[in-house]
Design a protein around this motif. Sequence first.
Motif: not given
Length: 294
Positions: A155-173
């Motif tokens: 993956a390119t793993a730029g800033p927005l993808s990093q935010l996406y990862v956190v947002g996904h886990e917050w979605g589980h919350h």
Amino acid sequence: MTFNDDAKYSGRGVRKSGRRTGLAVGGGGLGLVAIVLLSQLLGVDLTGLVGGGTSGTSSQSEGTALTNCETGADANADVDCRVGLTYDSLDAYWAEQAPAMGIGYASPTINLFEQAVDTGCGSATSAVGPFYCPSDQQIYLDTAFYDELRSQFGATAGPLSQLYVVGHEWGHHIQNLAGTFASADTSQTGPTSDAVRLEVQADCFAGAWLGSATETTDADGVPLLEPITDAQMADALNAASAIGDDRIQEKAQGQVNPETWTHGSSEQRQKWFQTGYTGGAGACDTFAAADTDL
């Protein structure tokens, strides 16, 4: 996606644990991709605890607040600070959105750790990737995972993808607060299983937040985030694709077995992220979607 340089970090909700040794990262010589294939970032395994499983008894470190993180400029320069301001944005969004969906809202905690950590769901190492523990309502993240997204997942793993990862886990919350974990049947696998519906809904929730992220502000009313560019959106979609079940299976074992999917294909993950981004959280009822539409 970048933060507004003048935005102020609240200092809430993110703790950083010290380095802990004694648990081996990895297992039995398996590479990270193989480990992720087996545990699938712990998303489904941990959600089963809510449905009648037994929570872990390991003690947990309270950690310390982030230091040297004060502004959006700090977040643009430092990955820990980036997680801190991501917390502020997500918390502001869901504090308003969750009650509108009939969900009683409570803020989670993000625990940044290195190598290994004790959680309310038991002990874990960095090899399992980011995960949410419903028992203690904490998101656990070793930011070295972003490097693994590049080196192991391509993956390119730029800033927005990093935010996406956190947002996904917050979605589980949000799913935990809504009771979705408790009602889902995660004993089955496959492209239309409840396990996959949980995961792509979390992707959708991440997209919904990012679609409204420029509207979240700090305590002084300064927007936290600048508008998303096409290149940044491509970066987030690239991350969603890279951690699809089919991509992980093909990389780890050279073939794809849809019957064992627990997180969804690259296409599914991208589709539902975009659905949330354009349609908002109200468009994220993956459990109501027909099998052919999932």
